[in-house]
Structure formats: structure tokens, C-alpha cells
Write a protein that holds these residues in place. Structure first.
Motif, PDB file in Angstrom:
ATOM      1  N   ASP A   1       1.746   6.925   2.886  1.00  0.00           N
ATOM      2  CA  ASP A   1       1.446   5.933   3.529  1.00  0.00           C
ATOM      3  C   ASP A   1       1.990   4.348   3.183  1.00  0.00           C
TER       4      ASP A   1
ATOM      5  N   LYS B   1       2.296   4.836  -0.637  1.00  0.00           N
ATOM      6  CA  LYS B   1       1.812   5.889  -1.397  1.00  0.00           C
ATOM      7  C   LYS B   1       2.926   7.116  -1.269  1.00  0.00           C
TER       8      LYS B   1
ATOM      9  N   ASN C   1       0.803  -1.271  -0.129  1.00  0.00           N
ATOM     10  CA  ASN C   1      -0.116  -0.018   0.031  1.00  0.00           C
ATOM     11  C   ASN C   1       0.644   1.173   0.159  1.00  0.00           C
TER      12      ASN C   1
END
Ligand code: SF4
Ligand code: SF4
Lengths: 393, 440, 454
Positions: free
Chosen positions: B142, B86, B84
Motif C-alpha cells: 500500500d 507498507k 502510508n
């Protein structure tokens, strides 16, 4: 932009034979530009050749233009034609530059400050008398401050508790000769602007022409120009100026011209090395491929693209020149007829313990002007780099 | 960077044995291409020592070799797990979501290719692993980047500095920019060696010669005194690889290392990387836009578009049965395949990514549900996988369990039966092409 | 060097009846290397060394080769962006190398160029509109509103919008800039466009867009295109005919389909083999060119490709495996270059030994074995006579007599490729190549077969 159903001209319609035959015509902009300079030349001719010497240039208004003024007018004209008009024409680019420039708050404030100095310096001397010696008026303190009562010959403001208070008649006070400091400072603004702008313009014009041609033509032209620059850089300009002061007396005009004509070597080198890189870019080849002449390439591609480094150099050069003029004036080597900041500072150096304002106030202006040029220069350099653009990450 | 690395508790302490660089002559010589496993001087689990053949027998049991790692992938943990992730950049125009929630894994000894066009976020992904991007404006918003048990995303700059170059090395597209023109190649290489290992000048010089030999630079000892400008592009890239290998990394991140080179030299460099991987047992993350190169070198492929992963799987699966519409379109663009014309449309605005599938407004198979919600979750493609350890997954609504992916083939058939409606009308007059904004 | 062969005859099938639009003969561009104050010439970089080819109206011709082969120099000197050293270039029947400045300026309207680097081919301080209109202005179209109309039309034809005229290069992506480049070239309504690596800086998907646009425009305006690229896939996709260049010379010339499916020159074959295929099951095709392109200031004797050629002709008296023969030649070339350092080899052996040993302790046998390793030559050659020659040469070398080793190898292992220059010969119908293998009608090597002919 184009209305679609109207037939418009396409590249296939251009009749090149026709164009080849018509002799070169000039665009309106070129004509206007040339007109402006012709007008200037006519004025100059009139002043120096036609009109009876000693008479004022514009008789009815009592305006008399000196060599320095003519030079200043030429400088301002050139800035108008070479900087303001193109900025106005390329609105999008200008807005973009402005957006970048605006990011630097200090620079915006500095620009504002310089604008004010320029305006006051340009307008003020047209309306204000040159400060005159008036010993009865000596040592007046600035408004809102006071000085011991014994100091001024005759206190112009109210006297309270043994102190003389300043008045609005002399907001910045007066010197030991009774010259009004505000008026002197305003005259000094004009002097500083003249010194900075004229000398800078002479410098960058020569530097740009020499640097760009050396880079573009290369070979022996390059070698000859750059060897000359080497020699000029080692030339003791300062002593030349001292000699002139010794022989003919100090003059702002000769100072500006001498430093303008002999101080461009370093910038020419920068311009040359920058232009050498630009010359290798493919857009220069593309222009050649379109049949462009050497002049076209230098004028349209090399010059605009070295403007970055030129502007950086100039923003360092101008405050240097202003400071240099002030130092010369301080040392008494300046032009005795012009009230420059340096001269006012010098005139107050013996009175610092008592009349602090005489030296301090013009000093503050000098300080902020130089600072402002540096700030603006920094921000311009960042803003003008077309590649360091904010669109990418 | 410090020469004396503080003993870092984040990974196992180093043994004090002086590591030697495996050279072409430690038994794996000219045959290294055909004997990948037997002579691997591989390291694992962060143990920085390259194991010499005479010590490998008594080295700790957990020193698994890369060969074991890849044959035994399910039990072995991953070298790198990105979850995930980011990465955002704050710009004047708003926040650019360059990498917007991607997942992928890298096993030990494996080559993973991240492929995509400019603006897909592939380079930012590679820079995010050790946070090489400029910060600010860039930052990891993130997600986690777990490298050998360490979450790099939450490390401080100092800790990352220790890992960069020591355990994770980078090579870049432009070797000109990465070599300092005022120092000799040898000086820079020796510096790189001494930065990570406490060896004297003579030993470092010897190692440097070994390294240059290893990357196929002829007359290595005399090349040490050359300046970068005296080397050709291919040679410079070899020197860059040598510098990256100086610390015997566990992971080599190569960002378009062959894009600036000629095909003949590219072929040499790709072969070299394959050989080095076999010898050193390192993992490679390879960033490229060239699908030909991917097919040449990858074990696993991650296809990125607009900051998201579109498809991932083993190289065989992705090339034999490209499943995501974007992957299909990319393969169509390859010269000699399909029609001329590229992928019509432009990348979405990275400051305001659209809802639903990122590819929706260029996708010929898009249906209504493509434009709602999030990027579709990964679904397994199914079918027979060539490499069963590597799942073949796509992020596309047509692969949801309820949906039937064969509609894609159906659509293909339909489109090809309508003869050539696009080519002529498209390029003249319409405004396709990439992006309204230049974003590389 | 192609003399005596008329490339006009290389047309496939029926000979062309029309005259070529562009006809290049013996085009040569040398850059002098000078030293000292007086600029004394001490050598020459032979960037382009006598090339011949034609481009017919409406045709797309590609020039392909590695960087440094002179293909870009060929392009810029054939339209006199750089003055060629020698040769003639006929455009539409007229020799443009004799043009004076005015004629040259008018000629510029007929051939336009597209450049490789979208970043540097536009002046960052000129708007897109100004950039497209620049050739018009240069050629004397002073009316700004007429220029503007033409620019708007051109922008739309290359798939951009009228409003883009006011944007600046940095606001456009690479692909868009390349479209602008096409618009700028078209503005002169040229007969021919020379595109120097027009897509190599772009993504694959954008590459094919630009190539499609180029073919579209070619059809609508009947342009001839000369495209320079190192990317064979690009050339293959859009060219009718291809010239393969190596070190300033054209080594193969023919129709695209022939050259790509049935390459005649070993260099073409090697180039084709290095293109990565989008097929993971087909990795590393076997032929790999070793080393870099030699310096054009001192090109190899004989066939210029002989220092890298995998199909180098073997000496008559010995039988080698072809790949081993190549490596033996590598050793020979290194020896000739004086760069085989036996002491370094000994040191290399010592570094893997006990620290007490010195290079002097390394035996001759070990050194020779290591030398063979360095050049990947097997410890024993198949042909025993060749083996004894090599062994003797290595003995010379190890005993400190490299000159003798050189001599021995040069006389025993001589190949015609290093002494004879091949000329461009008709290989098959519509295809010429310059290789001694073709001239001597030697059978293809085993390597030749590995290049797929799809
Ligand atoms: S989710 Fe929809 S838009 Fe996205 S790739 Fe699949 S079909 Fe196309
Ligand atoms: S002439 Fe010899 S060296 Fe040249 S290409 Fe032919 S076989 Fe190779």
C-alpha cells in the motif's frame, strides 16, 4: 527443565583437578558404536578365517555371504551410525530439515520411491530365486499387454485373436531366455543400491578425511595430499577396470572397489576448499580457545559443516555410479553372475521391435532411480543449508 | 539495464549537452566546504544535465539550485514524498509487516536520516523507494512513493530500472560485496558511467578519473587499474560513492555506509558526503543506527521502530528535545549517557504487530490507551522549532491535544528519584534482550 | 617501544600492592611474507611489535585502535591462539609462552575469549546447549547430564531461558548470541575474559545491554576483562585502563578517565575527535586524520604515526601554520613514494581547457598552482623562506627532476618525527604516551586545544 529449588551443579562446582585425574572415560554412545563394529569384525573374521571354506556363512539358514555382501553390511551399518542415529538424536534439527525438505514435493515422492526400491531390493533377493534360463518360457508379455502369438515359445496366458496375453505369473514378462523380468528387476534393485551406496560411502569417507585433514593441517600435508589427488584424477581408472575384466573377468566387487578407491579426488578437492573456509570461522578459534585438539575440531566442526557440499556431491555421484554400472553391464563388461538392470536392458536390445518390454521396463526403473536421486539431492542441498533459514524476511 | 535508455516520458527529456562531472577544480576547489551555494552544479526537476558554470545563466528558469530549494522550501515541491508506505514479506512464518504505513518527505538538497535498530524496518524503507528488495517474497502492499512527481510504487520493473542508478543511486554498508572482485575499479566505474551516458571509452575514462578525484582518492589515474582487494575499506567505500555519483543522481540512498568503517575513516566519509552534497545539490537518504552519525550529517530525522515512524523533525529538534519515549530511550543508550542496560523488552512480532502503539510493551510511560486502536496519529510537539520549515512531530498519546506531555518529565523525575532499581536484578535472571526470533 | 619503562608504575594514585594477573612484556607477532617454492622470507608483517601492559585482578583493560593496528592479533597471540614471535606473557606469575600442550590445555580454563562476530562464532550445526558445553566436553567432562545442568544454569545467568539450549544459532538474534558467547566463556569458570570487539556488530541499545551484563558478571565472579575495540565510546564506558595502539605499538596507556579527558598522544586526540557526538550543533571538530593506516609490513620510520600526525613537529628554522605544515609533509611523502605524476596534473589542467590544447601547452606556473591545489597548500606560504624552498622544489618537480625536489624538501623540511622513535614516557601521573612532543616538552599545538576535555 530444572527444578529450581533443587541445588543443581553450576560451572563453579566443577572440580577440574578431579576431572584431570580420572582417565578418559567413554560415553555410552561411543561404546555401543564401537561394539557394533567389533561385532562386524568378528563376523568377518569367522567367515574368512575360522569357518571351513566353502561352507555357508550361517549354516542352518543356508545364507552364504560374499565379499560384496560384507561390504554392503558395513555400508549399511555406517549409514546407521553416521546418519540415522545423529538424525534421531538431534530431533529438532531433523524436524527442521524435514520441514525444509518437504517443500519440494518431487523430492518427497522421489525419496518415497527410493525407499521402496531399497526395501524391495533388500528383501526381495532373500526370498526370490535368481531368475533362471527357461527357454520354454521365453518372450512372455507383461500382464495387461499382449504380443503376437508366434513370439513366445509357449504362451503362458490366454491366447486370443492371434495374440498372447500376459499373465500375473510374469507381471513384467520374460526375456528371450525366459528369465522373469520382475525378479530380474528386483535383483537389479539390490545391485544398483549396492553399487551406489558402497562406492559412494568409500568415496566420501576417503574424500572427507583427505579433504578435511589437508585443509586443517595445511602446509606440506596439504601439498602432498592435493598433489596425490591431482595424479589420481588423471589416472585412467576405466582402463584399469577393463584390464581387470580382461584378466579376471567382470566382477561387481572389483568394479565397486576400484571406482570407490580411485574416484574420490574431485570430492576431496571440494571438501578441502569448503573446510578451508570453515577453518577461518570464529567457532573453530573458540574451540581452540577451549583447548580442543585438532581431531576434535575436525570431527566436531569441520566435518559437520562440510556435509552440505559432501551430500550434494554424493547425490550426484550415486546416480552417476548406477548409470555407469548399467552401461558397463550393457556393454557386457559387467559381472555375468549378477542380474543388473544394464544386463537385462542389453539382453533385450535385439528384440526391441517385438518384445519391447525386455529393455523398456528395467530402463524405466533405471531412469526413475537416477531422476529420484537427483531430485533428492537438490532438495537436500536446499534443506541442509543452515544459513538459508526461513526466519528472516 | 540498457545502455540506450528509451526516451522516457515520465520525466523531462534530457538535453543533448554532454554532461561533465564537476571536479574539484571548477572554481569550488578546496573551498567547497565553505561555499555551498555559489558553485553548485545542481540540477532540479529531473533535468539530468549538470549545468556548467558558463551555461547556467541561460538555462531555463525552472532550474532552481539546491540552495534556493532549501531556502525556499515551502514553495518548492518535495523531491521525495513517501505516504502510508507498507512493505510486506511473505515468509513461512506468515506475512512480515516490515514497513507498516510510514510517511516522510525529502526536500531537494537535504539529508534525511532514517534511524532505528535492526528490525525497525529502516533498510526495507530505503529499499522500498526503488523496490530493490527481492520480490517475491517482498512487495509494496500500500502507499505511494512520489519521486519528483512520479509515483514509483506503481511503476513497472523496467521503468524502475531506468530510475535506479540514473536518478536514484544506492550505496551499501559493505563495499566488499558491492564491488566485483574480478574487474578493476576503473572498469566498473567506466561501465557505470557508460550505462547512463552515451560516451566513448576515453571520455568515460576521463570522467572516471574525475570522479575518483572528486571522492578524494589520491593518484586517481593509477588507482583505476587496481582491483577492489587492493583498496582499503574506506577507499572501497569512496569508490562506491564515485559509482553512485556516476550518473549524477538527484537522490542518493546510503544504507549504513560507514558502519563497517573505523571512526577516523567514518569521519572522512561523512565529510566527503557533506561536500559532495554541497557540490552536486543532491538529496541524501541516510540509513543508520548510530545517533552520533545522525547528529553529524542529518538535516531531518525520521525515527523508526517496528515498521512505524515514531518521531520526525529537524535534527536540532530531535536531539535537543527528543520527545517520543523511544527516541529518549535510544539516546539514553548512547555510551556515556544515562545508564547501562539498553531498552528492556523485545521488538514485537512483525508477523502479528500489536494493536495500539508498537512501543507499548517496552515503554516506561505507557498508559492504558496505548494498547488500543492504531499507532497514535502524529501530533506536533509544539515548542520552539530550530528549523521552522520542518515540523517536529511524534506518534505518542501523551502529545494528543487533550493530553499534557509534561507527564513524561514528571515520570522521569519520579523514576530517577527511585534509586537504581533496575541494573543488577535485570540482566541476571530475567529474559530481556531483543526478540525471541532472530530478525535483522 | 616501551623498553626501559615499567608499565607497572603507571597506576594512578597509590601503587598497586597486588601482583598483576596478566603481565605482557615485549609481545611481538610477525607474519613472514614468503615467496616461491622454498618459502623464502622476503618481508614481515609486523602486526604486533613489542607491547607491554598488565592486567590486575578484577580490572577491565581496553585496547583501542583502528582496524589493522594489531589489537586483535595481540589478543590472540597473548593467549597463544597464535604463537607469538617474541616476548613473555606471565599469567598468575607463570610464563605461559613456555607451556607444553598439556599445561596449555589446563591454562585454557583460566582465560576465555568472546568473539566479535556473533554469526561466525557459533557452529551452525551445534545447538546452543552443545556450544556452551563444548569447552566442558573438551576439557574432559564426559557426563552429558552434568554438562546439561551447568548449561541451564549458565543460560539463566546470562539472561536467557533453559529452553534455549535446544535452539540453534540461526534462531537467535545477535544480542542473544553474544549472551551465549559469554555463557560459553564462563563455563570454564575463568579468571579472565578477553573480549574481541564484543559489541561492534550490535545495535546501540543492545550494546549497552551486553556491556551491562559483562560488568555484572565481572562483579559477581571477580573476573578480569581485556576488551579489544575500535569503539572508544565502548572502551570509555566500561574500562578502568586503556591502551591505545597504532601500527603494532602501544602509543598511549593510562587510566580511562585520564586518557579520555586529557589525551597525551596526538593519535589519541585525533581518534577522540573523530567520534561523532550526538550533538548536531557540534559538527566536524576540525581534526581529521587523512589517509589510511600504513601497511604494517613496511611501517614508517621514526614515529610510526608521522605520516598522518596532525601535530607533526615543525622544522626549527621555519614557521608554518600547523595544518599547512601537515599538507606540505603530505606532498613530501607522496614525492618520496614516487607517486606524484606531473604529467597527470598537466592533463588534468587540459581537460578543462579548449580541446585543441595539449598537455605541453600548460605553463609551469599553472602546473605548480595545480599541484598546490591538489595538496590543498595555499598559493603562498606565510613564511617567505619556507615559501622559497617550496617554490624551488616545485620548480624542480615541474622541470622533470623529482629527485632534486625530494632532496631539497628532505633537507630543508626535516622533522624529528621521521627519524627519531619516541618511547613510552610518563606523561602525567598514571599515563604514559610515546610522542616526541612530550619528550622534548614542546608546547601543545592549536589543534590540541580543540579537543574538548569533557
Ligand atoms: S503511545 Fe504510549 S506506549 Fe507509545 S510511546 Fe507513547 S506513551 Fe509509550
Ligand atoms: S612523535 Fe611526532 S609524529 Fe609522532 S605523534 Fe608525536 S608529534 Fe606526531
Amino acid at each position: 527443565m530444572a527444578v529450581d529449588n533443587e541445588p543443581r551443579e553450576t560451572f563453579e562446582d566443577v572440580d577440574w583437578d578431579d576431572i584431570d585425574e580420572t582417565t578418559r572415560s567413554f560415553s555410552r554412545k561411543t561404546i555401543v558404536t564401537i561394539g557394533v563394529y567389533v561385532l562386524f569384525a568378528v563376523g568377518l573374521l569367522y567367515d574368512y578365517v575360522l569357518k571351513p571354506s566353502r561352507a555357508d556363512t550361517i549354516e542352518p539358514l543356508g545364507i552364504s555371504l560374499q565379499a560384496l555382501d560384507w561390504l554392503y553390511i558395513l555400508t549399511l551399518l555406517t549409514i546407521l551410525v553416521g546418519v540415522v542415529v545423529p538424525l534421531y538424536e538431534n530431533g529438532r534439527m531433523t524436524r527442521y530439515y524435514w520441514q525444509q525438505f518437504r517443500k519440494n514435493r518431487a523430492a518427497v515422492a522421489s525419496l518415497l520411491y527410493l525407499g521402496v526400491i531399497f526395501l524391495i531390493g533388500s528383501i526381495g533377493p532373500r526370498f526370490l530365486e535368481q531368475p533362471t534360463v527357461d527357454s520354454s518360457n521365453a518372450y512372455q508379455p507383461p500382464v495387461f499387454t499382449s504380443a503376437p502369438n508366434w513370439l513366445p515359445v509357449e504362451c503362458a496366458g490366454e491366447v486370443a485373436g492371434g495374440s498372447c496375453h500376459g499373465t500375473w505369473a510374469h507381471p513384467f514378462g520374460t526375456t528371450h531366455e525366459g528369465k522373469d523380468i520382475l525378479v530380474s528387476v528386483i535383483y537389479g534393485m539390490e545391485v544398483s543400491m549396492q553399487v551406489g551406496l558402497i562406492a559412494a560411502l568409500i568415496t566420501i569417507t576417503i574424500a572427507a578425511i583427505v579433504g578435511v585433514s589437508a585443509a586443517y593441517f595445511g602446509g606440506w600435508i596439504d601439498a602432498a595430499l592435493m598433489r596425490y589427488v591431482d595424479i589420481q584424477i588423471t589416472f585412467p581408472t576405466f582402463f584399469l577396470y577393463l584390464m581387470i575384466v580382461y584378466l579376471y573377468g567382470g566382477s561387481l566387487f572389483s568394479m565397486i572397489v576400484i571406482f570407490g578407491l580411485l574416484g574420490w579426488g574431485g570430492i576431496a578437492r571440494i571438501v578441502r576448499s569448503e573446510a578451508l573456509q570453515r577453518r577461518e570461522e570464529e567457532y573453530v578459534l573458540a574451540a581452540k580457545n577451549a583447548g580442543a585438539s585438532g581431531y576434535w575440531t575436525m570431527r566436531r566442526h569441520l566435518l559437520p559443516n562440510v556435509s552440505n557440499s559432501v551430500i550434494t556431491a554424493v547425490t550426484l555421484l550415486i546416480p552417476g555410479l548406477i548409470l555407469f554400472e548399467a552401461s558397463l553391464a550393457f556393454l557386457g563388461l559387467g559381472d555375468p553372475t549378477v542380474p543388473s538392470w544394464g544386463e537385462v536392458i542389453a539382453s533385450g536390445r535385439n528384440d526391441l521391435p517385438n518384445a519391447w518390454w525386455v529393455s523398456t521396463i528395467p530402463g524405466i526403473f533405471l531412469f526413475f532411480t537416477i531422476l529420484a536421486f537427483n531430485f533428492v539431492g537438490d532438495a537436500l542441498r536446499d534443506a541442509l543449508d543452515p544459513r538459508a533459514e526461513g526466519g528472516d524476511q | 539495464m540498457t545502455t540506450n535508455r528509451p526516451d522516457n516520458t515520465t520525466h523531462p527529456p534530457q538535453t543533448d549537452q554532454t554532461p561533465s562531472i564537476p571536479t574539484a577544480n571548477d572554481g569550488s576547489t578546496a573551498t567547497s566546504r565553505s561555499t555551498p551555494a555559489s558553485t553548485i552544479n545542481a540540477n532540479a526537476r529531473g533535468n539530468k544535465t549538470i549545468v556548467n558554470s558558463n551555461t547556467s545563466t541561460d538555462s531555463p528558469a525552472h532550474d532552481s539550485t539546491a540552495a534556493e530549494a532549501s531556502s525556499d522550501a515551502k514553495t518548492d515541491e518535495m523531491l521525495l514524498t513517501v505516504e502510508n508506505l507498507k512493505t510486506v514479506f511473505d515468509t513461512d512464518d506468515g506475512t512480515v509487516h516490515a514497513v507498516d504505513g510510514i510517511d516522510f518527505t525529502v526536500q531537494r538538497g537535504e539529508t534525511v536520516c532514517i534511524v532505528g535498530e535492526s528490525g525497525s524496518g529502516k533498510t526495507v524503507t530505503s529499499e522500498s523507494i526503488t523496490q530493490l528488495f527481492k520480490s517475491p517474497p517482498g512487495s509494496i502492499a500500500d502507499g505511494s512513493v512520489v519521486f519528483d512527481g512520479i509515483d514509483l510504487a506503481s511503476r513497472t520493473e523496467d521503468e524502475l530500472t531506468d530510475i535506479r542508478g540514473a536518478r536514484i543511486s544506492h550505496i551499501f554498508q559493505n563495499p566488499q560485496g558491492a564491488l566485483n572482485p574480478v574487474y578493476t575499479v576503473g572498469w566498473q566505474l567506466i561501465e557505470a558511467i557508460q550505462l547512463h551516458r552515451n560516451v566513448d571509452d576515453d571520455a568515460a575514462r576521463e570522467d572516471a578519473v574525475d570522479l575518483l578525484n572528486r571522492v578524494g582518492i589520491p593518484e586517481a589515474s593509477s588507482r583505476l587499474d587496481d582491483y577492489p582487494h587492493e583498496l582499503s575499506g574506506g577507499m572501497k567505500q569512496r569508490v562506491m560513492i564515485a559509482m553512485a555519483l556516476a550518473c549524477q543522481p538527484d537522490l542518493l540512498i546510503a544504507d549504513e555506509p560507514t558502519t563497517a568503517l573505523d571512526v577516523t575513516i567514518q569521519a572522512q566519509i561523512l565529510t566527503l558526503l557533506r561536500e559532495l552534497q554541497a557540490d552536486f545539490g543532491m538529496s541524501i537518504v541516510f540509513i543508520t543506527h548510530d545517533l552520533g552519525v545522525v547528529a553529524e550529517i542529518a538535516d531531518r530525522v525520521v525515527v523508526m521502530y517496528a515498521g512505524k515512524v515514531m518521531e520526525r523533525g529537524s535534527v536540532y529538534d530531535v536531539f535537543e528535545s527528543p520527545s517520543h519515549p523511544y527516541t529518549k530511550a535510544l539516546l539514553e543508550c548512547l555510551p556515556g549517557r544515562g545508564s547501562l542496560g539498553g531498552i528492556p523488552g523485545s521488538l514485537p512480532d512483525p508477523t502479528a504487530p500489536p494493536t495500539g502503539c508498537r512501543f507499548a510493551d517496552r515503554c516506561p510511560y505507557a498508559v492504558e490507551e496505548c494498547t488500543v486502536g492504531e499507532q497514535p496519529v502524529f501530533e506536533s510537539v509544539g515548542g520552539e522549532a530550530r528549523d521552522e520549515d520542518i515540523e517536529h512531530e511524534v506518534s505518542c498519546v501523551h502529545y494528543r491535544s487533550a493530553a499534557d506531555p509534561s507527564v513524561l518529565d514528571q515520570l522521569d523525575a519520579d523514576r530517577s528519584s527511585v534509586p537504581q532499581e533496575r541494573p543488577s536484578g535485570r540482566t541476571v535472571g530475567t529474559r530481556d534482550g531483543e526478540g525471541g526470533v532472530a530478525r535483522e | 617501544m616501551g623498553k626501559g619503562v615499567s608499565p607497572v608504575s603507571d597506576q594512578s594514585g597509590a601503587a598497586r600492592t597486588e601482583a598483576p594477573l596478566l603481565s605482557v612484556r615485549n609481545l611481538t607477532k610477525h607474519y613472514p611474507i614468503t615467496t616461491g617454492l622454498r618459502s623464502k622470507e622476503v618481508g614481515r608483517v609486523r602486526a604486533v611489535d613489542g607491547i607491554d601492559f598488565d592486567v590486575y585482578p578484577g580490572e577491565t583493560v581496553g585496547i583501542v585502535g583502528e582496524s589493522g593496528c594489531g589489537k586483535s592479533t595481540a589478543a590472540s597471540s597473548l593467549i597463544r591462539l597464535e604463537e607469538p614471535t617474541e616476548g613473555t606473557v606471565r599469567f598468575d606469575g607463570e610464563d605461559i609462552t613456555r607451556y607444553d600442550q598439556a599445561e596449555l590445555k589446563a591454562f585454557r580454563r583460566r582465560v576465555q575469549m568472546i568473539f566479535q562476530d556473533p554469526e561466525s562464532s557459533f557452529d551452525p550445526r551445534m545447538s546452543i546447549g552443545e556450544a556452551i558445553a563444548e569447552p566442558l566436553a573438551v576439557q574432559g567432562l564426559t557426563d552429558a547430564s552434568r554438562r546439561r545442568e551447568i548449561v541451564v544454569d549458565l543460560l539463566e545467568r546470562v539472561g536467557l531461558a533453559a529452553g534455549d539450549a535446544d535452539r540453534y544459532p540461526h534462531e537467535l538474534s545477535g544480542g542473544q548470541k553474544q549472551r551465549v558467547g559469554l555463557a560459553r566463556a564462563l563455563s570454564m569458570n575463568p579468571d579472565m575474559i578477553i573480549a574481541d570487539e564484543p559489541v561492534s556488530a550490535l545495535d546501540v541499545s543492545i550494546q549497552s545491554e551486553i556491556l551491562a551484563l559483562m560488568t555484572d558478571l565481572q562483579e559477581s565472579f571477580g573476573l578480569s576483562i581485556l576488551i579489544i575495540s575500535h569503539n572508544l565510546a565502548v572502551i570509555r564506558q566500561i574500562c578502568d585502563r586503556v591502551a591505545v595502539m597504532y601500527l603494532g605499538e602501544i602509543v598511549e596507556l593510562g587510566t580511562a578517565s585520564e586518557v579520555f579527558t586529557n589525551p597525551q598522544h596526538p593519535y589519541t586526540r585525533a581518534l577522540l575527535a573523530s567520534i561523532p557526538t550526538a550533538d548536531p550543533t557540534d559538527r566536524g571538530t576540525g581534526i581529521e586524520l587523512t589517509g589510511d593506516v600504513p601497511s604494517p609490513s613496511n611501517p614508517p620510520t621514526g614515529c610510526r604515526f608521522h605520516t598522518r600526525c596532525p601535530e607533526l613537529i615543525q622544522p626549527d628554522d621555519y614557521a608554518f601554520e600547523q595544518s599547512v605544515w601537515r599538507r606540505v609533509m603530505d606532498l613530501r611523502q607522496k614525492l618520496d613514494g614516487g607517486t606524484v605524476d606531473v604529467d597527470a596534473i598537466r592533463e588534468g589542467v587540459v581537460t578543462e581547457r579548449e580541446p585543441s590544447e595539449t598537455p605541453d601547452d600548460v605553463s609551469a606556473t599553472e602546473t605548480k598552482a595545480r599541484l598546490r591545489d591538489e595538496f590543498a597548500i595555499p598559493q603562498s606560504l606565510g613564511d617567505s623562506r619556507a615559501e622559497s624552498v617550496l617554490e624551488a622544489a616545485l620548480d624542480d618537480l615541474v622541470s622533470g627532476n623529482p629527485a632534486a625536489a625530494r632532496e631539497r624538501l628532505a633537507t630543508e623540511f626535516a622533522t624529528p618525527c621521521e627519524s627519531q622513535s619516541p618511547t613510552l614516557e610518563d606523561a602525567t601521573a598514571g599515563q604514559t604516551a610515546s610522542c616526541l612532543r612530550l619528550e622534548n616538552e614542546l608546547p601543545p599545538t592549536e589543534l590540541e586545544q580543540t579537543v574538548r576535555s569533557d
